[in-house]
Motif scaffolding. Structure first.
Motif, PDB file in Angstrom:
ATOM      1  N   PHE A  89      20.414 -34.487  27.685  1.00 44.16           N
ATOM      2  CA  PHE A  89      21.021 -33.158  27.624  1.00 44.16           C
ATOM      3  C   PHE A  89      22.495 -33.233  28.002  1.00 44.16           C
ATOM      4  O   PHE A  89      23.355 -32.637  27.342  1.00 44.16           O
ATOM      5  N   GLU A  90      22.800 -33.987  29.057  1.00 42.31           N
ATOM      6  CA  GLU A  90      24.187 -34.121  29.496  1.00 42.31           C
ATOM      7  C   GLU A  90      25.047 -34.826  28.440  1.00 42.31           C
ATOM      8  O   GLU A  90      26.181 -34.421  28.182  1.00 42.31           O
ATOM      9  N   MET A  91      24.513 -35.875  27.821  1.00 46.55           N
ATOM     10  CA  MET A  91      25.261 -36.570  26.763  1.00 46.55           C
ATOM     11  C   MET A  91      25.563 -35.624  25.604  1.00 46.55           C
ATOM     12  O   MET A  91      26.674 -35.620  25.069  1.00 46.55           O
ATOM     13  N   ALA A  92      24.580 -34.816  25.237  1.00 46.83           N
ATOM     14  CA  ALA A  92      24.787 -33.866  24.136  1.00 46.83           C
ATOM     15  C   ALA A  92      25.852 -32.842  24.507  1.00 46.83           C
ATOM     16  O   ALA A  92      26.742 -32.536  23.701  1.00 46.83           O
ATOM     17  N   LEU A  93      25.789 -32.316  25.721  1.00 46.33           N
ATOM     18  CA  LEU A  93      26.804 -31.340  26.147  1.00 46.33           C
ATOM     19  C   LEU A  93      28.192 -31.960  26.185  1.00 46.33           C
ATOM     20  O   LEU A  93      29.172 -31.319  25.806  1.00 46.33           O
ATOM     21  N   THR A  94      28.277 -33.198  26.656  1.00 47.45           N
ATOM     22  CA  THR A  94      29.570 -33.887  26.724  1.00 47.45           C
ATOM     23  C   THR A  94      30.150 -34.062  25.325  1.00 47.45           C
ATOM     24  O   THR A  94      31.328 -33.799  25.100  1.00 47.45           O
ATOM     25  N   GLU A  95      29.327 -34.488  24.395  1.00 42.61           N
ATOM     26  CA  GLU A  95      29.805 -34.671  23.017  1.00 42.61           C
ATOM     27  C   GLU A  95      30.120 -33.335  22.359  1.00 42.61           C
ATOM     28  O   GLU A  95      31.024 -33.247  21.537  1.00 42.61           O
ATOM     29  N   LEU A  96      29.383 -32.314  22.717  1.00 42.69           N
ATOM     30  CA  LEU A  96      29.647 -30.978  22.181  1.00 42.69           C
ATOM     31  C   LEU A  96      31.014 -30.481  22.640  1.00 42.69           C
ATOM     32  O   LEU A  96      31.704 -29.770  21.925  1.00 42.69           O
ATOM     33  N   LYS A 145      12.940 -30.279  22.326  1.00 43.06           N
ATOM     34  CA  LYS A 145      13.648 -31.505  22.683  1.00 43.06           C
ATOM     35  C   LYS A 145      13.758 -32.354  21.420  1.00 43.06           C
ATOM     36  O   LYS A 145      12.767 -32.590  20.741  1.00 43.06           O
ATOM     37  N   GLN A 146      14.960 -32.761  21.101  1.00 40.63           N
ATOM     38  CA  GLN A 146      15.245 -33.438  19.844  1.00 40.63           C
ATOM     39  C   GLN A 146      15.110 -34.960  19.979  1.00 40.63           C
ATOM     40  O   GLN A 146      15.287 -35.510  21.061  1.00 40.63           O
ATOM     41  N   PRO A 147      14.834 -35.636  18.845  1.00 36.27           N
ATOM     42  CA  PRO A 147      14.648 -37.090  18.892  1.00 36.27           C
ATOM     43  C   PRO A 147      15.947 -37.882  19.066  1.00 36.27           C
ATOM     44  O   PRO A 147      15.919 -39.064  19.363  1.00 36.27           O
ATOM     45  N   ASN A 148      17.084 -37.202  18.867  1.00 38.51           N
ATOM     46  CA  ASN A 148      18.355 -37.907  19.028  1.00 38.51           C
ATOM     47  C   ASN A 148      19.447 -36.921  19.458  1.00 38.51           C
ATOM     48  O   ASN A 148      19.288 -35.704  19.338  1.00 38.51           O
ATOM     49  N   ILE A 149      20.531 -37.475  19.941  1.00 33.38           N
ATOM     50  CA  ILE A 149      21.608 -36.646  20.484  1.00 33.38           C
ATOM     51  C   ILE A 149      22.307 -35.807  19.409  1.00 33.38           C
ATOM     52  O   ILE A 149      22.568 -34.620  19.642  1.00 33.38           O
ATOM     53  N   PRO A 150      22.615 -36.357  18.216  1.00 33.24           N
ATOM     54  CA  PRO A 150      23.248 -35.500  17.201  1.00 33.24           C
ATOM     55  C   PRO A 150      22.426 -34.250  16.862  1.00 33.24           C
ATOM     56  O   PRO A 150      22.990 -33.167  16.685  1.00 33.24           O
ATOM     57  N   ASP A 151      21.110 -34.394  16.790  1.00 29.38           N
ATOM     58  CA  ASP A 151      20.271 -33.220  16.503  1.00 29.38           C
ATOM     59  C   ASP A 151      20.314 -32.220  17.649  1.00 29.38           C
ATOM     60  O   ASP A 151      20.359 -31.012  17.430  1.00 29.38           O
ATOM     61  N   LEU A 152      20.291 -32.724  18.889  1.00 28.63           N
ATOM     62  CA  LEU A 152      20.363 -31.833  20.043  1.00 28.63           C
ATOM     63  C   LEU A 152      21.715 -31.122  20.091  1.00 28.63           C
ATOM     64  O   LEU A 152      21.781 -29.934  20.384  1.00 28.63           O
ATOM     65  N   LEU A 189      22.124 -27.116  20.240  1.00 35.22           N
ATOM     66  CA  LEU A 189      22.862 -26.496  21.339  1.00 35.22           C
ATOM     67  C   LEU A 189      24.087 -25.740  20.840  1.00 35.22           C
ATOM     68  O   LEU A 189      24.411 -24.666  21.345  1.00 35.22           O
ATOM     69  N   ARG A 190      24.776 -26.287  19.852  1.00 29.98           N
ATOM     70  CA  ARG A 190      25.942 -25.595  19.282  1.00 29.98           C
ATOM     71  C   ARG A 190      25.524 -24.211  18.766  1.00 29.98           C
ATOM     72  O   ARG A 190      26.176 -23.210  19.049  1.00 29.98           O
ATOM     73  N   ASP A 191      24.427 -24.168  18.029  1.00 27.21           N
ATOM     74  CA  ASP A 191      23.925 -22.888  17.516  1.00 27.21           C
ATOM     75  C   ASP A 191      23.543 -21.950  18.654  1.00 27.21           C
ATOM     76  O   ASP A 191      23.854 -20.760  18.616  1.00 27.21           O
ATOM     77  N   PHE A 192      22.864 -22.481  19.678  1.00 27.10           N
ATOM     78  CA  PHE A 192      22.450 -21.655  20.806  1.00 27.10           C
ATOM     79  C   PHE A 192      23.661 -21.042  21.504  1.00 27.10           C
ATOM     80  O   PHE A 192      23.701 -19.845  21.755  1.00 27.10           O
ATOM     81  N   PHE A 193      24.653 -21.869  21.838  1.00 35.95           N
ATOM     82  CA  PHE A 193      25.820 -21.365  22.555  1.00 35.95           C
ATOM     83  C   PHE A 193      26.632 -20.395  21.700  1.00 35.95           C
ATOM     84  O   PHE A 193      27.206 -19.442  22.218  1.00 35.95           O
ATOM     85  N   HIS A 194      26.674 -20.635  20.407  1.00 31.58           N
ATOM     86  CA  HIS A 194      27.394 -19.719  19.518  1.00 31.58           C
ATOM     87  C   HIS A 194      26.692 -18.350  19.480  1.00 31.58           C
ATOM     88  O   HIS A 194      27.345 -17.304  19.535  1.00 31.58           O
TER      89      HIS A 194
END
Length: 134
Positions: free
Chosen positions: A19-26, A110-117, A121-126
């Motif tokens: 989750f943290e990696m996805a947020l960082t990349e986001l 929970k997604q199988p990989n970070i790009p999917d997550l 998350l981008r859609d959720f936050f938007h």
């Protein structure tokens, strides 16, 4: 700096890291804080000086499961407006049926990989853009 606080309540350290990696990349100005167990997380949320902008709750946890944790959080008046997402590996139909009564904002699998997550998350936050609570 204006940033938003995301509170992830999940007892799985690997899931926290993903989750943290996805947020960082986001890179959307969201700071992640973990709640490693549901009872401690609820206690922290009851303090009026801790108001996250978003809460994500895993369903399968010891002590209080995700639904019990959500029920306790929804009793806290200063958090009534906070979007809360169920963040779980599986989301059976009966969980979605409980969503209205439990005031669930979203279900995020929970997604199988970070790009999917990141995409989820981008859609959720938007969709659930919150004013910053600092």
């Amino acid at each position: 700096m204006d940033y938003k606080i995301c509170y992830l309540i999940d007892d799985d350290i690997d899931e926290q890291d993903i989750f943290e990696m996805a947020l960082t990349e986001l890179n959307n100005g969201v700071q992640l804080i973990y709640g490693n167990d549901s009872r401690t997380a609820v206690k922290k949320l009851k303090r009026e000086n801790f108001i996250p902008d978003y809460i994500f709750i895993d369903i399968n946890m010891p002590q209080l499961n995700g639904w019990e944790c959500l029920q306790e959080i929804r009793k806290i008046p200063h958090l009534a407006h906070i979007p809360i997402a169920i963040y779980s590996t599986s989301i059976p139909p009966d969980h979605k049926a409980r969503a209205g009564d439990a005031h669930v904002t979203a279900f995020i699998r929970k997604q199988p990989n970070i790009p999917d997550l990141i995409a989820v998350l981008r859609d959720f936050f938007h969709t659930h853009n919150q004013p910053t609570h600092l």
